[in-house]
Write a protein that holds these residues in place. Structure first.
Motif, mmCIF file in Angstrom:
data_model
loop_
_atom_site.group_PDB
_atom_site.id
_atom_site.type_symbol
_atom_site.label_atom_id
_atom_site.label_comp_id
_atom_site.label_asym_id
_atom_site.label_seq_id
_atom_site.Cartn_x
_atom_site.Cartn_y
_atom_site.Cartn_z
ATOM 1 N N GLY A 320 -8.696 8.059 34.085
ATOM 2 C CA GLY A 320 -8.950 7.815 32.663
ATOM 3 C C GLY A 320 -8.794 9.309 32.276
ATOM 4 N N GLU A 342 -5.693 1.987 35.082
ATOM 5 C CA GLU A 342 -5.659 3.175 33.889
ATOM 6 C C GLU A 342 -6.836 2.323 33.219
ATOM 7 N N TYR A 344 -9.961 3.055 29.443
ATOM 8 C CA TYR A 344 -10.194 3.963 28.390
ATOM 9 C C TYR A 344 -11.500 3.869 28.309
ATOM 10 N N THR A 352 -17.034 3.019 29.438
ATOM 11 C CA THR A 352 -15.660 2.433 29.374
ATOM 12 C C THR A 352 -15.688 1.054 28.584
ATOM 13 N N HIS A 354 -11.994 -0.570 27.943
ATOM 14 C CA HIS A 354 -10.911 -0.978 28.394
ATOM 15 C C HIS A 354 -10.462 -0.671 29.995
ATOM 16 N N VAL A 367 -3.993 0.929 28.587
ATOM 17 C CA VAL A 367 -5.285 1.193 29.154
ATOM 18 C C VAL A 367 -5.711 -0.114 29.465
ATOM 19 N N THR A 425 -13.226 4.895 16.861
ATOM 20 C CA THR A 425 -13.121 6.121 18.131
ATOM 21 C C THR A 425 -12.324 7.253 17.594
ATOM 22 N N ASP A 427 -9.391 7.503 17.850
ATOM 23 C CA ASP A 427 -7.956 7.629 18.715
ATOM 24 C C ASP A 427 -7.075 6.484 17.995
ATOM 25 N N ALA A 429 -3.970 3.788 18.462
ATOM 26 C CA ALA A 429 -3.598 3.247 19.526
ATOM 27 C C ALA A 429 -2.719 1.870 18.953
ATOM 28 N N LEU A 439 -2.765 3.715 24.486
ATOM 29 C CA LEU A 439 -3.305 4.652 23.497
ATOM 30 C C LEU A 439 -1.963 5.680 22.833
ATOM 31 N N LYS A 533 -8.446 15.736 29.147
ATOM 32 C CA LYS A 533 -7.835 15.675 27.755
ATOM 33 C C LYS A 533 -7.626 17.051 27.191
#
Length: 547
Positions: A320, A342, A344, A352, A354, A367, A425, A427, A429, A439, A533
């Motif tokens: 992750g 993997e 997320y 977590t 996902h 993910v 989030t 993010d 996706a 993602l 990241k």
């Protein structure tokens, strides 16, 4: 509390639909194993072997010493620690008396550290003497009253203390001062705050996700029911991801204590030190190894004839923090016949949301699916209200029992992130027709150039496919005409030389012109956080004309 998530029919035989999440405080995990498996090993750290009974006794002594020092329910205690027995003891000791763990990265210092301590209202700090200078450099500007240091090198004796600065207490002496190792007095409810998880996110301004005991317990149970193994006994887990990061706290520390595993504590997450990691794998034969892509990449490129054997015990390999390259997936499968799962997650979700189905996995690059009890959807970037069609890129939003209560003492940011029960989030996706999530990028990293949306990850994937490139980051910087222009920051592979024209030609052959970087800058590394990241905000600051 029963939580429910119907998902794809083809996974029905392998994935749970409902789980029962007990309404208990986080430290109940430790109490259960200390009672049921007192002689099982909880911690392996260098030459230290500590059983669950011994761990619980030390936790109780620390908790009682905290109470004697005036720390009460609801008080915040900051941990600035690497993975070590000290972290585990203090984490559970703080929770047992109803105080709040403030998780702060050991890399934070200066004004940012002062802001975190003041924002949390931390009354006490627990750290190593290695980081004492950072703490005392700012302590006068904070409300910290007590500093407890685990002395490694005796560096606390060299500190220049201000007139009003609290004198450091030595961890071993502090525990020894406790009035016994019986369970401390304290009533802790699931709704009580357990952890303030500091996260910089894209803005760089520290903010703390407020996680209750119920949030954290739900997150751990969700992950365990999705990929947990039954009947593994006192199996080993490699704890390399820092516990001060939510991924390490959940996937390494708390899953281990829930299941009664042996935690193999590694204080450094260093992709360059593969010799010690491979030796640890050989010595302890772990059942689980959560890691970030940079660690998997370094490990799976080790030229070692015994690597297959080193990896053979790992039943749950997870990744992750950043996308895992397909080549690493394939290499692990080739060596083990298993898949890397993997996942997320984020601080605001207690970890977590996902994970790919275990053990069959999902499409490479995905993910996975939402864990039980978690709803997820993709909404449009502009309004955040329209649910996107399959494969349309938008912002990922989630809801479930693991989602934070909000940002600590920050109602404005909380109102922006939590809307109608959904966590936005930040993010970007997409979700495919089968319900798997992928993602794309951080919303704040999206580049707008000449009216086009440019997703940096797509450009980075092209660059990383070039044999001369080991790593790459793509950012947008202000441009008077285009709005933003695309810049690529490249780390060369060993033995490669700078060749801007070759990279430019490679990009032009693989993508439309509006995505092609206009500038290529070469550097030794790409800055990343403890979970791997990229720190794009740091790169943008470095390239800003006003930086």
């Amino acid at each position: 509390m029963e939580i429910h998530r119907p998902w794809l029919a083809q996974y029905a035989a392998h994935t749970p639909h409902t789980i029962e999440v007990p309404q208990v405080p986080v430290h109940q995990f430790l109490l259960d194993n200390a009672a049921d498996h007192p002689d099982d090993i909880a911690i392996c750290f260098n030459d230290i072997r500590m059983t669950y009974a011994e761990l619980n006794q030390r936790v109780n002594r620390f908790a009682r010493a905290l109470q004697a020092a005036g720390i009460q329910k609801g008080d915040r205690v900051a941990l600035i620690l690497v993975n070590s027995p000290t972290y585990v003891i203090t984490y559970f000791g703080i929770l047992k008396i109803g105080a709040v763990v403030v998780n702060i990265s050991v890399g934070i210092q200066g004004e940012e550290l002062a802001r975190c301590l003041n924002d949390a209202g931390a009354r006490a700090v627990v750290s190593l003497d290695l980081f004492a200078q950072n703490i005392y450099a700012v302590i006068a500007a904070t409300g910290v009253e007590t500093v407890i240091l685990h002395s490694v090198f005796g560096l606390e004796k060299e500190l220049a203390l201000g007139d009003n600065a609290p004198r450091p207490l030595i961890f071993a002496d502090f525990i020894a001062s406790a009035d016994g190792d019986a369970e401390p007095d304290g009533r802790v409810a699931p709704r009580d705050v357990a952890v303030l998880q500091y996260t910089s996110g894209a803005t760089g301004a520290p903010k703390a996700a407020t996680l209750t005991h119920a949030n954290v317990v739900a997150s751990v149970y969700q992950a365990d029911c999705w990929v947990g193994i039954q009947g593994a006994g006192n199996a080993a887990v490699i704890c390399m991801i820092p516990f001060f990061h939510v991924f390490g706290m959940s996937a390494c520390l708390l899953i281990s204590v829930l299941k009664g595993y042996r935690m193999i504590l590694m204080p450094r997450m260093d992709a360059m030190d593969m010799v010690s990691l491979t030796q640890t794998l050989a010595d302890h034969r772990p059942i689980s190894f959560p890691a970030v892509p940079s660690i998997w990449g370094a490990l799976l490129t080790v030229d070692d004839a015994t690597l297959r054997d080193h990896l053979s015990s790992i039943q749950v390999a997870s990744s992750g923090g950043a996308p895992l390259p397909v080549a690493i997936h394939e290499r692990f499968e080739q060596l083990t016949g298993r898949r890397i799962m993997e996942a997320y997650g984020l601080s605001e979700a207690g970890s977590t949301t996902h994970i790919n189905p275990y053990p069959m996995g999902g499409p490479k690059g995905s993910v996975g699916l939402p864990v039980p009890g978690t709803d997820a959807r993709i909404v449009d970037i502009e309004t955040g209200e329209r649910v996107c069609a399959p494969n349309e890129i938008g912002e990922l939003t989630v809801r479930g029992p693991q989602i934070m209560q909000g940002y600590w003492q920050n109602p404005v940011l909380t109102a922006s992130a939590l809307r109608d029960g959904w966590l936005y989030t930040g993010d970007l996706a997409r979700m495919d027709e089968d319900g798997f999530f992928y993602l794309v990028d951080r919303k704040d990293d999206l580049i707008l150039s000449s009216g086009f949306n440019i997703y940096p990850s797509q450009v980075e994937a092209v660059l990383k496919a070039h044999p001369a490139v080991r790593d790459a980051a793509v950012i947008g910087i202000p441009d008077r005409i285009k709005g933003q222009t695309v810049i690529a920051l490249v780390v060369l592979a060993d033995g490669a030389t700078e060749n801007r024209k070759a990279l430019l030609d490679h990009c032009r052959a693989q993508m439309p012109d509006y995505r092609v970087p206009k500038t290529f800058l070469f550097r030794d590394d790409i800055p990343r956080d403890p979970a791997g990241k990229m720190l794009k905000r740091v790169l943008r600051q470095e390239q800003s004309p006003t930086a």
